[in-house]
Design a protein around this motif. Structure first.
Motif, PDB file in Angstrom:
ATOM      1  N   ARG A 127      42.216  41.306  26.035  1.00 14.84           N
ATOM      2  CA  ARG A 127      42.730  40.225  26.893  1.00 14.84           C
ATOM      3  C   ARG A 127      43.009  40.753  28.293  1.00 14.84           C
ATOM      4  O   ARG A 127      43.558  41.838  28.471  1.00 14.84           O
ATOM      5  N   GLY A 128      42.592  39.976  29.285  1.00 16.63           N
ATOM      6  CA  GLY A 128      42.797  40.380  30.666  1.00 16.63           C
ATOM      7  C   GLY A 128      41.833  41.439  31.155  1.00 16.63           C
ATOM      8  O   GLY A 128      41.882  41.837  32.319  1.00 16.63           O
ATOM      9  N   ASN A 129      40.931  41.899  30.299  1.00 23.94           N
ATOM     10  CA  ASN A 129      39.973  42.947  30.664  1.00 23.94           C
ATOM     11  C   ASN A 129      38.742  42.297  31.294  1.00 23.94           C
ATOM     12  O   ASN A 129      37.944  41.664  30.617  1.00 23.94           O
ATOM     13  N   SER A 130      38.591  42.476  32.611  1.00 25.81           N
ATOM     14  CA  SER A 130      37.535  41.777  33.338  1.00 25.81           C
ATOM     15  C   SER A 130      36.200  42.508  33.324  1.00 25.81           C
ATOM     16  O   SER A 130      35.233  42.049  33.921  1.00 25.81           O
ATOM     17  N   GLY A 131      36.122  43.656  32.630  1.00 31.30           N
ATOM     18  CA  GLY A 131      34.839  44.317  32.485  1.00 31.30           C
ATOM     19  C   GLY A 131      34.796  45.690  33.129  1.00 31.30           C
ATOM     20  O   GLY A 131      35.797  46.399  33.190  1.00 31.30           O
ATOM     21  N   GLY A 132      33.613  46.060  33.610  1.00 25.97           N
ATOM     22  CA  GLY A 132      33.426  47.393  34.184  1.00 25.97           C
ATOM     23  C   GLY A 132      32.051  47.920  33.865  1.00 25.97           C
ATOM     24  O   GLY A 132      31.051  47.186  33.908  1.00 25.97           O
ATOM     25  N   PHE A 133      31.982  49.199  33.471  1.00 19.68           N
ATOM     26  CA  PHE A 133      30.698  49.850  33.242  1.00 19.68           C
ATOM     27  C   PHE A 133      30.083  49.415  31.906  1.00 19.68           C
ATOM     28  O   PHE A 133      30.734  49.463  30.857  1.00 19.68           O
ATOM     29  N   LEU A 134      28.807  49.045  31.960  1.00 18.90           N
ATOM     30  CA  LEU A 134      28.072  48.650  30.757  1.00 18.90           C
ATOM     31  C   LEU A 134      28.026  49.796  29.756  1.00 18.90           C
ATOM     32  O   LEU A 134      28.177  49.594  28.549  1.00 18.90           O
TER      33      LEU A 134
END
Length: 532
Positions: A224-231
């Protein structure tokens, strides 16, 4: 002479336009416009600014995630994602135009020279940062710098009459992406990941190994609240849950085919019950991971519909340190669904796209699962149990948990938005923090500490001082939640972010639902059904 020069410039520009019109690429129009403006415009022109504006203008005509960042923005972004930066090593909070030290990083540069939680930094290298309306990004820029460079901090400390001065030597500061990792029960572990950074896979493996050593049978992964980043980080973490050769994600575009990524079969948690928590702020890499888990029926997704970002950006560095992040592909979950929510191209539509979460709230989607708009044409089947899942706008949870609004009042919103709870907790820790630490262990604090009534009264006093009007019924409605939040903040300021979540999670509806599923034997029933 001047007139002749002007005519010559116009002639040089005009000649190729009329004589070679068919051979000139359309991009020459942009070059010509920039040349004309810099050479002929009536006033002085900042050439860098107009070029940046032109780049931004072009990207604004594309999808909402193709963006331009200047060199300073790129530097800050890279530091947050690379897992480290050089600075003084403090966690801080801006409050009433003053920088409060929440915690110095353990064994970091600030702790080594004696900076303490509760200290107020009022100047950096003799430049005042308190009471001058300086924005946070400017303050961060002042505090960070090259390794081994020194910075002079002027500090006000409670109970000390004179201003204190500390010279801090900047050093490498790690950026941790795991907020918390601990046992929820004797059988169930919990990991909360706040982004997918450069070191996230390594951090996650360390945390998972530690929990495995404690003989966990179940895992709750909180995105939750994690908007992403490195694939790459999302792929490496997904590998811990999936069987060998199971596809995690594939990505392709009109001109770029990135291809597929598969699990290696050497993960640490390929067996055992798994629940992934998501909400409307879980995006991109979070959705890749959650989508793979759902498509292979490897675990249960609990929470609310995720953000819906299924576009892949390639970062392209420019010569001056700036960067274009250009969308080059769409990614697809193993079942073939795109989870990118609909969007219209063009700058005028970007605001509407950014406000999608507000629109969901207005439609009642955060309260009722029936308000989620599912499209039959975007219906897919999971790959193991053939459950129905949907594409076209985020990952739909297997178990929907509405937003808990029972404690929400205008008093609650005001206290939270104005930072009154943070202010009160900092005041309390400044006065009582050392006594609390001496009296309680972390576990004892969580089990035994009750938020003093005086702190809640202090929150009300601050609201009154700020001339905010409220009814007693509003205070009563929000009291229980705000007291829990105050306790969690106190735990954070004395110990760590992990202890904050250990306190806060005890009354978190989504996490409690996950535990209910694990402890009531509903897990297998849910996996055999379609979306609940």
């Amino acid at each position: 002479m001047h007139r002749f020069s002007l005519l010559l410039v116009i002639a040089l520009i005009s000649y190729p336009v009329f004589s070679q019109k068919k051979e000139i690429p359309i991009s020459r129009k942009l070059q010509m416009a920039e040349f004309l403006i810099t050479k002929l415009y009536v006033d002085s022109v900042d050439e860098g600014k107009i070029v940046e504006a032109a780049i931004q203008g072009m990207l604004n005509e594309l999808d909402p995630h193709s963006t331009y960042s200047n060199a300073e923005e790129v530097k800050l972004f890279n530091e947050s994602m690379q897992g480290e930066f050089f600075g003084i090593g403090i966690q801080f909070q801006m409050m009433q135009d003053t920088l409060y030290v929440i915690q110095p990083v353990v064994k970091g540069p600030s702790e080594k020279v004696g900076i303490q939680a509760g200290d107020k930094i009022i100047s950096v290298d003799k430049e005042s940062i308190a009471g001058v309306g300086m924005n946070t990004s400017r303050i961060i820029k002042l505090l960070r710098g090259p390794r081994k460079s020194k910075v002079l901090l002027e500090i006000v400390r409670r109970g000390v009459e004179d201003t204190l001065y500390f010279t801090v030597e900047r050093d490498k500061i790690p950026v941790e992406t795991i907020d918390a990792s601990y046992l929820l029960t004797a059988q169930t572990g919990y990991i909360r990941l706040n982004q997918f950074g450069k070191n996230s896979a390594k951090e996650f493996e360390t945390a998972l190994r530690h929990l495995k050593n404690q003989k966990i049978e179940n895992l709750v992964l909180d995105l939750r609240g994690n908007s992403g980043g490195f694939l790459d980080a999302a792929i490496d973490i997904a590998n811990h849950f999936l069987q060998g050769k199971q596809r995690i994600v594939y990505a392709k575009g009109n001109k770029v085919d990135i291809g597929s990524f598969y699990a290696k079969g050497n993960g640490l948690f390929q067996e055992g019950k798994l629940i992934v928590l998501v909400d409307e702020f879980s995006a991109s890499a979070s959705e890749i991971l959650a989508g793979a888990i759902q498509d292979w029926d490897r675990g249960i997704i609990v929470g609310r519909r995720s953000f819906g970002k299924g576009l892949v950006q390639r970062p392209i560095d420019l010569f001056d340190g700036s960067m274009i992040r250009l969308t080059i592909a769409r990614y697809y979950t193993p079942s073939g669904r795109s989870i990118q929510k609909p969007y219209d191209k063009g700058e005028s539509n970007r605001k509407n796209y950014g406000e999608d979460i507000l629109h969901r709230l207005e439609r009642g989607e955060h309260i009722s699962k029936d308000s989620i708009q599912l499209v039959d044409s975007l219906k897919y089947k999971t790959l193991t149990l053939s459950r129905t899942v949907y594409g076209g706008g985020g990952v739909m949870p297997d178990v929907f948990v509405p937003v808990d609004t029972t404690h929400v009042s205008s008093f609650f919103k005001y206290a939270l938005s104005k930072g009154l709870l943070i202010q009160v907790s900092l005041e309390f820790v400044e006065q009582e923090g050392s006594l609390i630490r001496d009296k309680y262990s972390e576990d004892e604090f969580i089990q035994q500490f009750k938020t003093p009534e005086s702190l809640f009264r202090r929150v009300q006093e601050l609201a009154i001082e700020n001339k905010f009007s409220f009814e007693q019924s509003e205070v009563d409605q929000s009291k229980s939640f705000l007291n829990t939040y105050l306790k969690a903040l106190i735990a954070r300021d004395i110990w760590s972010t992990e202890v904050f979540f250990r306190v806060f999670n005890q009354s978190d509806p989504i996490l409690l639902k996950a535990l209910e599923i694990l402890e009531s034997n509903k897990y297998n029933e849910i996996l055999k059904s379609s979306l609940n």
